[in-house]
Design an enzyme around this catalytic site. Structure first.
Site, PDB file in Angstrom:
ATOM      1  CB  VAL A  61      47.797 -47.225  33.688  1.00 25.80           C
ATOM      2  CG1 VAL A  61      46.736 -47.207  34.371  1.00 25.80           C
ATOM      3  CG2 VAL A  61      47.024 -49.162  33.249  1.00 25.80           C
ATOM      4  CE1 TYR A  62      47.378 -52.660  29.542  1.00 27.20           C
ATOM      5  CE2 TYR A  62      46.729 -52.058  27.160  1.00 27.20           C
ATOM      6  CZ  TYR A  62      47.234 -52.754  28.088  1.00 27.20           C
ATOM      7  OH  TYR A  62      46.412 -53.505  28.424  1.00 27.20           O
TER       8      TYR A  62
END
Length: 345
Positions: A61-62
């Site tokens: 999700v970064y």
């Protein structure tokens, strides 16, 4: 660089791990962290490798996978076996009800996606980024065990679990002979010591190593914030920014003043002292540190070049101590049978 055993696994990791949340910056949330591109990332990684730090942490999700892509490109010039890669899954990645959680469906998609984005054949440490109360633990752990058997993952870990989540998971792994969580990625800092109440004793008892995220408390322990010198509007250290916990101003100033005193004694910076304090604590295998530039990175790496004295650790312990939550304050009243854990002594 000192290396420590990751929990009671056979993996040795450096006491500092480079967090790549600054890589990409392609979403509004992560723009506040940084927007490091491939060339800059490669330079930072080479500084880490020269210092003996070969452990790099990211997550799907970064920046919607962009961090993984940049990390993969930035390590492409290095032998794969020379680096340790940590990534994570569980949080939403794309639209739809099945594109989140720790189900077999979602994890299968995410592990394959991470391998592709990182351009590697295997991941050294794969975390459940958060707890999924809707997916049976058996489903999650059997899926992770399959990934280990297939060679896609070397070790499994969790992040942000409660004590009973972690203990139950370990019990299930033991029951079926599956891979067990070797590490727990946790929030722990001089102004965030909740980890010590239950998760640290569990880690000691069960051999689960701590990988510490946000060891400088969302930038509040960088030395830039002091009494009469509050954080700037829009900074990550401002209350509530980037998901950080609220910290009472007076408590923060008291801790920073203690850090200032120890920093003056040692000739080190406030963040270096704050990081070194964590390295003196039980279960801590590695601290995940980030950096926007080479100067910040080198300063963080220098946190391992000295050792705080027992008195200096005690001074920081006392300044950062908070009232214990229930039932720990009650148990402490029966001290003859419930002695204080190591971090409180």
């Amino acid at each position: 660089m000192e290396f420590r055993q990751l929990g009671k696994s056979g993996l040795q990791v450096p006491v500092l791990c480079f967090g790549t949340g600054t890589f990409g910056g392609s979403t509004d949330f992560f723009k506040a962290w940084g927007s490091t591109d491939v060339a800059e990332a490669r330079g930072l990684i080479d500084i880490c490798m020269d210092a003996g730090v070969n452990f790099f942490d990211t997550a799907d999700v970064y920046s919607n996978g962009h961090s993984e892509e940049i990390l993969g490109a930035a390590i492409a010039h290095l032998p794969r076996e020379s680096v340790l890669i940590s990534t994570k899954a569980t949080f939403p990645f794309g639209d739809g009800p099945n594109n989140m959680g720790s189900s077999r469906f979602h994890l299968t998609s995410q592990i394959n996606g991470s391998l592709k984005r990182l351009n590697v054949d295997y991941i050294d440490v794969f975390h459940m980024h958060g707890f999924d109360a809707l997916t049976p633990m058996e489903e999650t752990l059997s899926t992770l065990n399959d990934f280990v058997r297939e060679g896609k993952i070397r070790y499994i870990a969790c992040s942000n679990f409660s004590g009973w989540h972690l203990q139950r998971s370990l019990d299930i792994s033991a029951q079926y002979g599956w891979a067990r969580y070797a590490a727990h990625q946790v929030y722990y800092s001089l102004i965030g010591r909740d980890y010590e109440h239950e998760l640290m004793p569990l880690g000691v008892e069960e051999g689960v190593g701590a990988l510490v995220w946000s060891p400088l408390g969302w930038g509040r322990l960088t030395g830039k914030i002091r009494r009469g010198q509050p954080p700037a509007e829009g900074s990550r250290a401002k209350e509530g920014t980037a998901g950080g916990p609220v910290v009472d101003d007076e408590y923060l100033y008291t801790v920073v003043e203690a850090l200032d005193a120890v920093a003056a004694e040692t000739g080190k910076s406030v963040p270096q002292v704050a990081l070194n304090w964590l390295l003196r604590k039980p279960t801590v295998s590695s601290l995940i540190v980030g950096a926007r530039n080479a100067d910040q990175l080198r300063a963080n790496l220098a946190a391992t070049t000295f050792t705080l004295s027992t008195d200096q650790v005690a001074k920081l312990d006392q300044a950062s101590q908070r009232p214990l939550p229930y039932p720990y304050w009650h148990q402490r009243q029966f001290a003859v049978r419930n002695p204080a854990p190591p971090s409180y002594r």
